[in-house]
Design a protein around this motif. Structure first.
Motif, short mmCIF file in Angstrom:
data_model
loop_
_atom_site.label_atom_id
_atom_site.label_comp_id
_atom_site.label_asym_id
_atom_site.label_seq_id
_atom_site.Cartn_x
_atom_site.Cartn_y
_atom_site.Cartn_z
N VAL A 208 0.85 -1.20 0.00
CA VAL A 208 0.00 0.00 0.00
C VAL A 208 0.88 1.25 0.00
N GLU A 209 1.91 1.24 0.83
CA GLU A 209 2.82 2.39 0.90
C GLU A 209 3.51 2.64 -0.44
N ARG A 210 3.99 1.57 -1.07
CA ARG A 210 4.67 1.71 -2.37
C ARG A 210 3.72 2.21 -3.44
N ALA A 211 2.50 1.72 -3.44
CA ALA A 211 1.53 2.10 -4.48
C ALA A 211 1.23 3.59 -4.45
N PHE A 212 1.28 4.19 -3.27
CA PHE A 212 0.91 5.61 -3.13
C PHE A 212 2.04 6.50 -2.66
N ASP A 213 3.22 5.91 -2.45
CA ASP A 213 4.34 6.67 -1.94
C ASP A 213 3.92 7.45 -0.69
N ILE A 214 3.28 6.72 0.23
CA ILE A 214 2.85 7.30 1.50
C ILE A 214 3.37 6.44 2.64
N GLU B 229 -4.73 -5.07 -1.83
CA GLU B 229 -5.24 -4.61 -3.13
C GLU B 229 -6.51 -3.77 -2.94
N ASN B 230 -7.38 -4.21 -2.03
CA ASN B 230 -8.62 -3.45 -1.76
C ASN B 230 -8.31 -2.11 -1.11
N LEU B 231 -7.34 -2.07 -0.21
CA LEU B 231 -6.93 -0.80 0.41
C LEU B 231 -6.39 0.15 -0.65
N ILE B 232 -5.61 -0.37 -1.58
CA ILE B 232 -5.07 0.45 -2.67
C ILE B 232 -6.22 1.00 -3.52
N GLY B 233 -7.18 0.15 -3.86
CA GLY B 233 -8.35 0.60 -4.63
C GLY B 233 -9.12 1.69 -3.89
N HIS B 234 -9.28 1.54 -2.59
CA HIS B 234 -9.96 2.52 -1.75
C HIS B 234 -9.20 3.86 -1.81
N LEU B 235 -7.88 3.80 -1.69
CA LEU B 235 -7.07 5.02 -1.73
C LEU B 235 -7.09 5.68 -3.11
N VAL B 236 -7.14 4.88 -4.17
CA VAL B 236 -7.24 5.43 -5.53
C VAL B 236 -8.51 6.25 -5.66
N THR B 237 -9.62 5.69 -5.20
CA THR B 237 -10.90 6.40 -5.26
C THR B 237 -10.84 7.69 -4.46
N GLN B 238 -10.27 7.62 -3.26
CA GLN B 238 -10.17 8.83 -2.44
C GLN B 238 -9.32 9.90 -3.11
#
Length: 181
Positions: free
Chosen positions: A65-71, A114-123
């Motif tokens: 999740v951190e890598r996907a969003f650089d957070i 993967e679901n957390l990443i999808g949630h963050l993409v939407t946000q």
């Protein structure tokens, strides 16, 4: 890892399993998880599994999740998703009924990330501040989440700015949860 969150999660899980034992004289039973492999499964019936929590195995972090969003994800969220494998548990916080989400296995942990990443993409697309869901509610648009900026636990309506703070921290939230059977 956030030890207070991990301890509060284990303590709630123990309260949940103890309440289940007291009411049903067995470990928790789940029809939803029937047929899904997990180290938590003790035994099966024709359409359900009895489960008990097991220690988490694998890397104890949400690095994907951190890598996907650089957070940087709140330490409490890392602890929440990597302390144990367990079935989802019904609970109540004040007037809020919820289903506390848990990872059931290593495969499920990958799916949750993967679901957390999808949630963050939407946000991000909706220009909302980042949250990480930890529980669902009967109304499918309402979830309980950890605010990734403050660490507060809030009830949020998906796709909107509507958020209500429930607790100052995930450890505080878990400590106040009551099992619902």
């Amino acid at each position: 890892m956030d030890e207070l969150t991990a301890q509060a999660l284990v303590a709630f899980t123990t309260r949940y399993c103890d309440a289940w034992h007291e009411k049903n004289n067995s470990w928790p039973l789940s029809e939803e998880l029937y047929g899904v492999p997990s180290p938590c499964i003790i035994s099966s019936t024709d359409d359900a599994v009895f489960w008990q929590p097991q220690p988490f195995v694998g890397e104890k972090n949400l690095n994907a999740v951190e890598r996907a969003f650089d957070i940087v994800v709140q330490p409490a969220a890392h602890a929440f998703y990597t302390t144990q494998f367990a079935g989802d548990m019904h609970a109540q916080f004040a007037d809020e009924k919820l289903t506390l989400l848990q990872t059931w296995s290593e495969d499920d942990f990958r799916r949750v990330q993967e679901n957390l990443i999808g949630h963050l993409v939407t946000q991000k697309r909706l220009k909302l501040s980042p949250t990480l869901f930890i529980a669902t509610q009967d109304n499918e648009l309402d979830v309980i989440s950890v605010c990734n900026l403050s660490g507060e636990v809030c009830k949020e309506t998906l796709g909107t700015r509507k958020r209500t703070v429930l607790a100052a921290s995930l450890a505080e939230f878990l400590t106040q949860l009551k099992p619902v059977l």
